[in-house]
Enzyme design. Structure first.
Site, PDB file in Angstrom:
ATOM      1  CG  ASP A 182      75.840 -32.064-100.880  1.00 15.91           C
ATOM      2  OD1 ASP A 182      75.899 -31.450-101.942  1.00 15.91           O
ATOM      3  OD2 ASP A 182      76.158 -33.239-100.706  1.00 15.91           O
ATOM      4  CG  ASP A 211      76.010 -37.112-100.472  1.00 12.29           C
ATOM      5  OD1 ASP A 211      76.058 -36.765-101.666  1.00 12.29           O
ATOM      6  OD2 ASP A 211      75.069 -36.834 -99.718  1.00 12.29           O
ATOM      7  CG  ASP A 217      79.196 -34.941-104.691  1.00 10.74           C
ATOM      8  OD1 ASP A 217      78.818 -34.336-105.704  1.00 10.74           O
ATOM      9  OD2 ASP A 217      78.459 -35.205-103.727  1.00 10.74           O
TER      10      ASP A 217
END
Lengths: 1038, 363
Positions: free
Chosen positions: A390, A731, A735
């Site tokens: 990310d 998070d 996901d």
């Protein structure tokens, strides 16, 4: 082209305040993956999900809704109705992922790995006793005892492994504890607060800023309501919610708020349309549980190793069973031999050791902020070859920070490090004085009170990200902002909105001599510039001419090109004659000028990379790990961050970069020239799997921008098709399928949602990418050290096995008993093999490529052969020398021992002659046999000390590694010796254990062999170092 | 492009293609890990790949089992349900090719050259290991005297054994049925052959009773042995009663003490034998005659000098003649050695200094 980009920027900038436009642009695309996920599910499931998605509640009018759900928006449901619905539909909570029952977990430990072999051994023992008993009622219970001991070993190691597992899962359970949520609901015409779990479809609920949306709700009315859908979409941009139906799709319309998203500001009333698992989030969560958990690499390796050892054990066992039968042994004896061979071959303590080793590493990693949920995942990070990371929060600090300023025709750099400690730009200019005033005053963000002692950067702020950044920035430079605001009393304000794209406020000045009002304004730079006719340079107002406008555009482009969010600032002192002190400003009628202002400067903000990340990325790169950035952000921002952290290295270019540099069209660029690629979600959407494969193969530096969390799953699958071990950070709730699909899912401890943490194998407590790198390092080290541990443990198996084989073929009195073997495997060898886990790396493990999943096995041919056929055989020889010495010194020379077995073991023969003509009773012989066991045991133990020392390294000399660097090894050696001493001298009188007090000199008989092992291994390592890549290395390096 | 090239030269068998795929994976892996190799790799693809390189790759293939596992994994990954029979056939082909690959002339993934190198190395390794163990055993024997064991603690105190011995310590026989006791007689006769008076007189010397027969001199000198004549056993010698009393229900049982090199009964007291009922009514055995009458092992038979030099040593015996034993019931008998330095109550070892047997004489 320039024009076009500018527009994109403005969209991006406006995104700060309003999401409408971005939403329209990529909203469709953002949810596409989600729908795809639904469609990819199995048939009837899909049907069901489709039906859910086809809900038209957002299109219905309030009346229709009331009818549909049998409710009333004023009075709400009645309590009885609600109770009925609750009973019918179940509580409004996500069903936790199906947990394997504890008993199943426990039983799995009982039959996993070598346990099944040992069970077979134990059962064979009992069968043997059964046969014996049927033939002779007074047969000895030895076999029963052995069977019980074997069963006990299995059960104890099983319990131990189970306990270790349970302990590591317990760490997680603290995460799972969710604070019970309350919902504000109208029932029986009364406003009530009930636990959110009891909500039912049709309930009328109220939400306000700060609440978590308690279910999927259709908004009936809303006042300035904004929600953060990041847990659903991964986008943390606030999104406005209203009661209007704006889009055909349930997912994109504005009048639906989703379960588990957060209401940021405003209030709203809505009707519950879905609860629990039927909510959108619930469906995604169940999708995640549908994605199979991949077997961890280390689990595959251990399975492979168990297969090898079990294969060896079973094949040798059966081979010698056949040999024994054909040598006219009784079947009963042959069965007992089989048991001995199995016990000798199986490293009983090894799996427990591996568990301990892994949990030690897990503990070490937890200290470095990597919390490992699944013990086996400890190693997975080490074999990771691709990390899909990310951006927000992981690579960056997850907070907007002022990065650049532009005033006086100059770009200044602001400090973006975590503590903002030194702002070094020139603050003497008059322009800065004005600019700082605008920054301070034209800002609605405020510190939460009572945080005076907290460092500025850590204080909690009420306000959106940009305003927070500006507030903190000005607080650091100017000091108490709130005080300044107090002195410059605000008389009017127009908050930001998406139509005018600026924010304005009018203040009394703190200069008592100056009775003029000060109007300050900030907003999208081009909009601000439009409103200005002058520009301030060095504190002086100058007319805004073409050249200054040009300078503005250059600066704007430059800052925008860095992926930063740019804001323009301007002000105007309202003439005192027109606007006397008593003037009433009307923000609706706008009875004051909003044009011909004075442009002061630009400020650009970015979520800056964490300071540790560039270093970590470099480390990953040298460790052969490809770092792929996957973000929902704009490609330009993504690329800028990627460049600044090194995911795109300084000298590599994308196809677009090359095209720009050579002034040719993108299509003309040779794609092979570009190492880096920035791919947007829209492009990814149109790619076939083959194209994605090609992309992943051909580019070493890839950034995926504007991707939906669902597309992460596609990317992960693409990477896995390349046979890569993929780590994924995430998070958001959606996901979680990607986290599950990944070889190792890494959830964020701070920003991560519970669903993500549940799906992940590892939790980063500090959300920091750099922690992953330490995890990789630990993972690689543990792989190397497990190799050493296994090599160490396997070695003595041959020394334990050979006695049995020789006993069967040559008929010597048994050199080492089954119980004694268990004492080695589960006694003397345990602590040393754990001690190897503390060994330091031999070379820089972060400078080599990740291991190949299929080629670099934990236990390879070389390891097995070197352990079994080299060191193992030396150990066996050493053991036999001790054994023969003991027997010869007592009167039985080796020649007489041959084929003595039958008489030796006959308890009726009480006058067996030795080499000197002496006659031995059965018990005297038995005692001598136990002395032989003890001697062989000591022989193996002494040589295992040497084995332990040589296993410290695989390539380097022990003296390069340092004999004393790993202190735990010496604890291990001491434990070995002490346990052996206790067994021989302490428990030597307990006959059931088959140990006797050994004459002191026998402890040293095997020492020359121990030295031989050490020397032999040093020679092996020397040749490996001298001739890298040679035949020797290929065959002797494990 | 690479994929195409590879697949074009892939052998017809699907398994062969599988390997190429593996290679492909490896290439990808390298690719991902190290972009420097990119150019090099490319060059390799452009050039027609030579067989040499391929052989090397093949050589690195792993064990049979692993391949099978890989195979399984592959299967799972691909998720294409092939008919099981086919899969087994493929596995068999893989195993077969692993055992002997005619194309590359390799067996177990090694060429002949590689095999011979391995064998030579192992030959030398094991030869030197054998040399080491030989050397060790040789030095061990150098330190051990062939005449006297270094330690005799384990074999002391002496054990006791009886004759006749027929793998059981239960003497069950019926006086009127010779078949039930004939084997005892045969066993005793056989055992006493070495005690025949003629043989003893010929081989051994008649040494003075009541004192140790100590023969000083070099260790390696042959030692003389004292006579123990069969006739010493009188009624139990089998000379007068060839059935050793079994035919009359008065069985003879011979007791001998285990030989121990250098063992001497302490302080010149000969070791005595005494038998009694072990458990139960003491009157079950009303009389026992011992031969020799002293019921002891004379001192002249000690010490024993070991098999090598004391070749003709004849173990002294004590015969127990159970002349009056209760019939038709099992009588447990314990015969113990008595004397200084004799231990006869070790719990675990029921043959040290004592022997327990049962007499069940039926009439």
């Amino acid at each position: 082209m320039g024009k076009k980009t500018l527009e994109i920027y403005s969209v991006e900038l406006s995104g700060t305040k309003d999401v409408e436009q971005t939403d329209k642009e990529d909203g469709k695309e953002r949810y596409r993956g989600l729908k795809n996920c639904f469609h990819s599910k199995k048939d009837h499931h899909t049907e069901k999900l489709k039906k859910e998605l086809d809900l038209d509640d957002h299109k219905l009018s309030i009346k229709e809704l009331e009818k549909k759900y049998g409710t009333n928006i004023i009075t709400g449901l009645s309590s009885t109705q609600a109770a009925e619905l609750l009973a019918q539909n179940g509580p409004n909570a996500l069903t936790p992922p199906k947990e394997t029952p504890e008993i199943i977990k426990f039983l799995k430990q009982m039959v996993g790995g070598f346990s099944i072999l040992l069970w077979i051994g134990a059962i064979l023992c009992w069968i043997a006793y059964g046969i014996q008993y049927s033939m002779n009622k007074s047969s000895s219970l030895d076999d029963v005892y052995l069977g019980c001991v074997l069963a006990l070993v299995v059960i104890l190691t099983g319990i131990f492994a189970y306990y270790q597992e349970a302990k590591s899962t317990n760490i997680m359970s603290t995460f799972n504890k969710m604070i019970p949520q309350q919902a504000f609901v109208i029932r029986d015409s009364e406003k009530k607060t009930i636990p959110a779990e009891q909500l039912v479809v049709g309930d009328i609920v109220e939400i306000k800023g700060g609440d978590r949306v308690p279910a999927d709700i259709r908004l009936l009315s809303a006042q300035g309501c904004k929600v953060d859908n990041s847990s659903l979409t991964g986008e943390s941009e606030p999104q406005a919610r209203s009661s209007e139906f704006t889009h055909d799709s349930l997912l994109e319309t504005k009048n639906i708020a989703f379960y588990s998203t957060t209401c940021l500001e405003g209030t709203a009333t809505g009707m519950v349309i879905n609860t629990g698992d039927r909510t959108i989030i619930g469906q995604i969560a169940s999708l995640a549980s549908g994605v199979g958990n991949e077997k961890t690499p280390i689990a595959i390796e251990i399975e492979h190793f168990v297969h090898i050892v079990a294969g060896v054990a079973v094949s040798i066992g059966i081979l010698f069973f056949i040999i024994a039968v054909s040598l006219k042994y009784q079947v009963l004896d042959a069965i007992i031999f089989l048991i001995g061979i199995i016990v000798a071959n199986v490293p009983e303590g090894l799996l427990a050791t591996v568990t301990v080793t892994l949990s030690l590493t897990a503990k070490r990693m937890a200290k470095k902020n990597c919390l490992v949920k699944n013990l086996e995942a400890v190693e997975t990070l080490g074999s990771t070859s691709i990390i899909c990371s990310d951006k927000t929060g992981t690579l960056t600090q997850n907070r907007m920070t002022v990065a650049h300023l532009w005033f006086d025709n100059q770009i200044f750099i602001a400090d973006t490090s975590e503590d903002h400690s030194n702002q070094v730009f020139d603050q003497s200019s008059g322009t800065w004085a004005s600019l700082s005033k605008i920054i301070t005053l034209c800002n609605r963000a405020e510190f939460k009170p009572g945080q005076e002692s907290v460092p500025i950067m850590k204080r909690i702020v009420v306000g959106d990200a940009s305003e927070t950044a500006l507030l903190k920035f000005s607080e650091v430079i100017l000091g108490d902002v709130m005080e300044i605001r107090k002195r410059n009393h605000k008389v009017a304000e127009i908050p930001f909105n998406s139509t005018n794209k600026f924010q304005l406020s009018i203040h009394k000045t703190d200069d008592p001599n100056d009775k003029r009002f000060l109007m300050v304004m900030k907003g999208a730079p081009e909009r601000i510039l439009e409103k200005c006719s002058t520009i301030m340079v060095n504190g002086q107002e100058q007319p805004l001419d073409k050249s200054t406008a040009e300078a503005f555009h250059t600066a704007y482009m430059e800052l925008g090109g860095l992926g930063e969010r740019v804001l323009g600032f301007c002000h105007l002192y309202l003439p005192a004659d027109e606007f006397p002190e008593t003037y009433t400003f009307d923000v609706d009628a706008i009875n004051f000028p909003t044009s011909n202002l004075c442009f002061v400067g630009l400020l650009s903000m970015i979520d800056p990379p964490r300071s540790t990340v560039p270093d970590a990325v470099t480390k990953c790169r040298s460790a052969g790990i490809k770092v792929i950035m996957v973000t929902g952000d704009h490609p330009i921002t993504a690329k800028a961050i990627a460049k600044s952290v090194g995911i795109i290295s300084a000298n590599s270019e994308t196809v677009e970069d090359i095209a720009k540099r050579l002034h040719i069209a993108v299509e003309q660029v040779n794609k092979r020239d570009a190492k880096a690629a920035v791919v947007t979600g829209a492009e990814l959407k149109d790619m076939s799997p083959e194209q994605l494969d090609e992309l992943l193969t051909n580019y070493s530096e890839i950034v995926f921008a504007r991707t939906s969390p669902q597309q992460k799953l596609i990317i992960v699958e693409g990477c896995q098709r390349q046979n890569a071990v993929v780590a994924v950070t995430g998070d958001g709730v959606n996901d979680s399928p990607a986290l599950k699909k990944a070889d190792i899912g890494i959830a964020m401890g701070i920003a991560g949602s519970d669903a993500a943490k549940n799906a992940a194998d590892m939790v980063l407590l500090d959300d920091n990418f750099a922690s992953i790198v330490t995890g990789v390092e630990e993972g690689r080290l543990i792989f190397d050290n497990l190799k050493k541990t296994i090599a160490y443990t396997l070695t003595k198996n041959i020394a334990e096995l050979c006695p049995f084989l020789i006993y069967i073929i040559v008929g010597l009195p048994l050199p080492i008993g089954t119980i004694t073997i268990l004492f080695i495997d589960l006694g003397t060898d345990i602590i040393p093999s754990i001690a190897l886990a503390y060994e330091k790396a031999e070379s820089d493990i972060m400078n080599r490529k990740p291991r190949h999943k299929k080629k670099d096995r934990l236990v390879n041919e070389q390891l097995a052969i070197y352990s079994y056929l080299h060191i193992g055989l030396i150990q066996a020889v050493g053991g036999f020398v001790v054994y023969f010495t003991v027997y010869a010194q007592e009167g039985f020379k080796p020649n007489i021992l041959i084929n003595l077995r039958v008489e030796w073991e006959d308890s009726n023969v009480n006058d067996l002659e030795d080499s000197y003509g002496q006659q031995w009773t059965w018990y005297q012989r038995k005692y001598l046999e136990w002395t032989g066991y003890t001697a062989f045991f000591v022989g193996i133990m002494v040589q295992q000390i040497a084995d332990l020392i040589i296993r410290k390294t695989r390539r380097n000399s022990i003296f390069q590694q340092g004999l004393f660097r790993n202190k735990v090894i010496w604890v291990g050696i001491a434990s070995q010796i002490i346990i052996a001493l206790i067994l021989s001298y302490g428990l030597g009188s307990i006959t059931a254990l088959n140990f006797t007090m050994l004459r002191p000199q026998y402890w040293f008989v095997a020492v020359p062999y121990a030295i031989l092992i050490w020397v032999y291994d040093e020679v092996r390592k020397l040749f490996i170092r001298l001739y890298p890549g040679s035949w020797w290395e290929k065959n002797m390096y494990y | 492009m690479r994929r195409q090239l590879r697949s074009r030269r892939a052998p017809a068998s699907p398994y062969g293609y599988r390997y190429r795929l593996d290679d492909q994976d490896e290439v990808n892996q390298n690719y991902l890990a190290d972009e420097e190799e990119e150019a090099e790799e490319e060059a390799r693809v452009m050039v027609v790949p030579d067989l040499e390189e391929e052989e090397e790759e093949e050589e690195e293939e792993e064990e049979e089992e692993e391949e099978e596992i890989e195979e399984e994994e592959k299967e799972e990954e691909k998720g294409q349900g092939r008919p099981t029979g086919n899969a087994w056939w493929q596995k068999w082909q893989i195993v077969n090719e692993y055992l002997w690959d005619p194309e590359k002339r390799m067996s177990l993934a090694r060429t002949g050259q590689s095999w011979s190198l391995i064998l030579v190395i192992y030959f030398f390794f094991y030869a030197s290991l054998a040399a080491v163990i030989t050397l060790c055993m040789y030095t061990l024997f150098l330190t051990i005297s062939p005449y006297m064991p270094p330690f005799t603690e384990r074999v002391k105190p002496p054990g006791v054994m009886i004759r006749p011995f027929a793998h059981s310590l239960n003497f069950n026989f019926n006086v009127s049925e010779p078949d039930t006791w004939q084997h005892y007689v045969i066993s005793l006769n056989g055992f006493l052959q070495g005690y025949n008076d003629s043989l003893q007189e010929e081989m051994n010397v008649d040494c003075p009773p009541g004192q140790y027969f100590i023969q000083d001199g070099d260790e390696d000198e042959d030692k003389k042995a004292c006579q123990f004549k069969r006739s010493f056993l009188k009624n139990c010698s089998g000379l007068e009663d060839p059935t050793f009393g079994y035919s009359t229900g008065q069985p003879c049982i011979l007791l001998k003490m285990n030989r121990i090199v250098g063992f001497r009964p302490e302080l010149g007291d000969p070791v005595k034998v005494s038998c009694k009922v072990q458990r139960g009514d003491e009157n079950d055995i009303r009389s026992i005659n011992y031969y020799p009458e002293s019921a002891s092992f004379d001192l002249r038979y000690y010490p024993y000098y070991g098999k090598l030099t004391h070749v003709n040593y004849t173990s002294p015996l004590v015969a127990m003649h159970f002349t009056d034993v209760v019939k038709n019931q099992a009588v447990p008998v314990q015969c113990q050695l008595k004397g200084k330095g004799i231990i006869n109550d070790v719990i675990n070892d029921r043959f040290v200094g004592r022997v327990i047997f049962t007499l069940n004489i039926e009439t």
